[in-house]
Scaffold this motif. Sequence first.
Motif, PDB file in Angstrom:
ATOM      1  N   VAL A 247     -43.278 -34.635   5.575  1.00 41.74           N
ATOM      2  CA  VAL A 247     -42.833 -35.225   4.399  1.00 41.74           C
ATOM      3  C   VAL A 247     -41.643 -35.815   4.567  1.00 41.74           C
ATOM      4  O   VAL A 247     -40.767 -35.232   4.995  1.00 41.74           O
ATOM      5  N   THR A 248     -41.450 -36.822   3.590  1.00 42.07           N
ATOM      6  CA  THR A 248     -40.083 -37.506   3.588  1.00 42.07           C
ATOM      7  C   THR A 248     -39.567 -37.609   2.239  1.00 42.07           C
ATOM      8  O   THR A 248     -40.413 -37.678   1.241  1.00 42.07           O
ATOM      9  N   PHE A 249     -38.361 -37.642   2.039  1.00 43.79           N
ATOM     10  CA  PHE A 249     -37.614 -38.040   0.709  1.00 43.79           C
ATOM     11  C   PHE A 249     -36.456 -39.149   0.971  1.00 43.79           C
ATOM     12  O   PHE A 249     -35.725 -39.006   1.644  1.00 43.79           O
ATOM     13  N   SER A 250     -36.623 -40.076   0.407  1.00 43.61           N
ATOM     14  CA  SER A 250     -35.781 -41.239   0.613  1.00 43.61           C
ATOM     15  C   SER A 250     -34.534 -41.263  -0.275  1.00 43.61           C
ATOM     16  O   SER A 250     -33.548 -42.313  -0.305  1.00 43.61           O
ATOM     17  N   GLY A 251     -34.516 -40.339  -1.269  1.00 46.18           N
ATOM     18  CA  GLY A 251     -33.295 -40.277  -1.908  1.00 46.18           C
ATOM     19  C   GLY A 251     -33.337 -40.361  -3.545  1.00 46.18           C
ATOM     20  O   GLY A 251     -32.388 -39.589  -4.059  1.00 46.18           O
ATOM     21  N   SER A 252     -34.190 -41.215  -3.984  1.00 50.16           N
ATOM     22  CA  SER A 252     -33.977 -41.519  -5.363  1.00 50.16           C
ATOM     23  C   SER A 252     -34.925 -40.689  -6.244  1.00 50.16           C
ATOM     24  O   SER A 252     -35.864 -40.218  -5.753  1.00 50.16           O
ATOM     25  N   ALA A 253     -34.942 -40.610  -7.600  1.00 51.19           N
ATOM     26  CA  ALA A 253     -35.797 -39.683  -8.249  1.00 51.19           C
ATOM     27  C   ALA A 253     -37.017 -40.006  -8.093  1.00 51.19           C
ATOM     28  O   ALA A 253     -38.015 -39.472  -8.564  1.00 51.19           O
ATOM     29  N   ASN A 254     -37.428 -41.425  -7.921  1.00 47.73           N
ATOM     30  CA  ASN A 254     -38.819 -41.966  -7.856  1.00 47.73           C
ATOM     31  C   ASN A 254     -39.298 -41.976  -6.649  1.00 47.73           C
ATOM     32  O   ASN A 254     -40.366 -42.786  -6.305  1.00 47.73           O
TER      33      ASN A 254
END
Length: 776
Positions: free
Chosen positions: A432-439
């Motif tokens: 799973v990934t998270f690109s940094g912003s709240a959305n």
Amino acid sequence: MIKKQLFSIVPVFLGIMAFSQTNLNTSGCNTIPVLTAINTFEGGTQSLAATGTFTKVSGNSKGNGSLPNNLPGGNGNGGLRIYGKGGDNETHPLYTSAQTSWYTRGTTTAVTFGSVNVINRTNRVITFNLAAFGTTTGTIFGAADLVKLEVRIPGSTEYSSEIIVTGNGATGDGSRFDFASGSTFTETYDGNKIPTTIAGTYNVIKLQLPDNVNFNNLDFRITATSTDDTKLWLIDDVKVTDGASPVTKTYSAGVWKNANGTTGIAPTFYEKAIIEGAFTGSFTACECEVKTTGSVTIPSNDIVTLNSKLVNNGIFTVESDGNFIQIDNAAVNTGNIVVKRNSSMQKNDYTYWSSPVAGQELKGFSPKTSATRFYKYDEPTNLFVTVPSAGVNFVPGRGYAIMAPSDYTTTLQTFEGKFTGVANNGVITSPVTFSGSANQGYNLVGNPYPSNIDFEKLHSLNSGTIPLIAYFWRNTDRNRKGSTNGNTDYRGNGYAMYNGTGGNPETNGGAAPTQFIKVGQGFIVKAGITKDLIFNNTVRNGKDTSIFFSKNAASDKDRFWLTLTSPSNNVNTVLIGYVPNATNEFELGYDAPLLAIGSDSFYTILGDEKLGIQGKSYPLTKEDVVALGTKHFESGKYTISLGNKEGIFATGQNIYLKDKETKITTNLSEGDYTFNVNAGEFSNRFEIVYSASAALGVGVDAKAGTQLYREGQDFVGRSAKKITGFELFDMSGRMIMNQKTNAKEIRFSAAGLLSGTYILNAQLEGGERFSKKLIK
């Protein structure tokens, strides 16, 4: 923003689906020792070779014509009379094999056994039988009379002495024993040349060989020492065994049978199931082998649980809502199985799918779906993107959005998803990934097993990666008319959700999600970091029920569901809960923002967040206030109702709805509230409170220059400003009186009031108000 893109890219349904034990091997099976090699000291070739000089004896310890053979000093009636355990008249066989054993008398004899190939075998054991006889009734075996077991150290010519059995020096027959009267002694090989020495009457000697010691070729030696001719050591049935054969139960012709063919009950968790016939239903076993003539069918609501592996050479089918569970993460399955999952679909519908087997091709799963209608979710852009389907298999733990077959019509029908491949088991990772912003951080993952999984346990495994929140696309009412005039340009909130507070359904949904996620189900999680999401067998579960929806269900969470029903009977739901470990601040593990704001929407408000689920600090304080927001597709009459309730809300705690526009307060625990509203969105009209005083505004906005008093049979209220209207409530929140006025004094009769306490809520010119308590 994901709240728009998730909805607009896939605007149609993506439906939720909705013992005779001697050893215990690594599969958890009880095992019967398997004979690797044996020397019985009989004639002919022995599977366990013996090197050394030894003599044999046969017959019995006493009895004409059956006295011991080959023992010098006999009385001419067949051999020498010898004595074992028991009185002078006791007779004992001098062997445990067919008719002979090896004996040592008045000397030391050593015999070497081997080599034995035990490579890749487990639970290996050296065993021999031992007896001690005397030529007199007073023969005593002492410390110098001994039997020693030595094992050649792997990779060396040296032997390690492991066990020494000595006489115990007991008088009478206390030091003598026959093959049936002693006890068993067991030791484990350590190779340190320091033996375990025991004195006593042990008729079975066992030395366990650890699996982690590499005995490619096993050699061992037994040495027997008798200090004089009155003492005889007898040794028989020297053997090497391993525990490779599980205890089995076989299913054939409609019945379970033991290994000996006796009809019995189904296998236990420590027995292997062998399927030779057609089995339908549930069972547990340590492992399962399906023969070419056999078949297993797990119907809806049935469960097959294995501690270890499945070897399928026949047919193995998990029907929709059936469960196949395994415990051992290291178990390796062989042979394809079929796992079915039904989903109600129609033309252009989508479902979020995830494969419970390895090797299932995407296109082969839904061959009539257009090749351009297989999607994965792209976390950085918050968009669905197409993926190749032909020649590409499902990735375990990943979710896919797949459109209904292209030949489907607008008539709802059941799509029978059929996954074929080797059952997924054990540790599975899904990036799973998270690109940094709240959305960002939204990832489409899925249940990778042919059994339900427990999302709360999945979260516990990955608490540093994802919060305790999951979204399920369940747009179950695709063609709903959005208005009483038939306007179908209507979009509901298509996502059901679950978090630590509970589950909440989508627009017009039925039962809310529980913590148990079904076979084949894809779902959305929100990652806080880029990392592998870890699944393992601890999250697997066959449960498919919960206590969420029993009106008076016992619960460790105080919570309730509210519904907003539109004039055209579209229903949206919100969940409010007071939950241990939750706070009044925003936290995804207990608060669930709506992923999409539908044409009609219902939500609570916390800061800038519009929540489908709001978890609050436990326990409830009656001064708490929850702000509600509503969005209305058309003008008309809407109804707010109390749905299911748990904890204190099921046992008497009232829930009041305040309409700040109409100044009407309703005890939802007693009935619904219906109101008129224009189309649009309203974020400051409604709130939930929990006490009559808070609901009726006692002590809030009371103005100087106002008074309430009793005058004869009347109550009189006065104010420096004109009173434009007032309501009178009893302490349950029920409205007793509602009048419009335009004077500085109001008066109403007390004669019609029952004895008790009441709240007067008056509105003043200019929008101010005052509240007073009165008692009759």
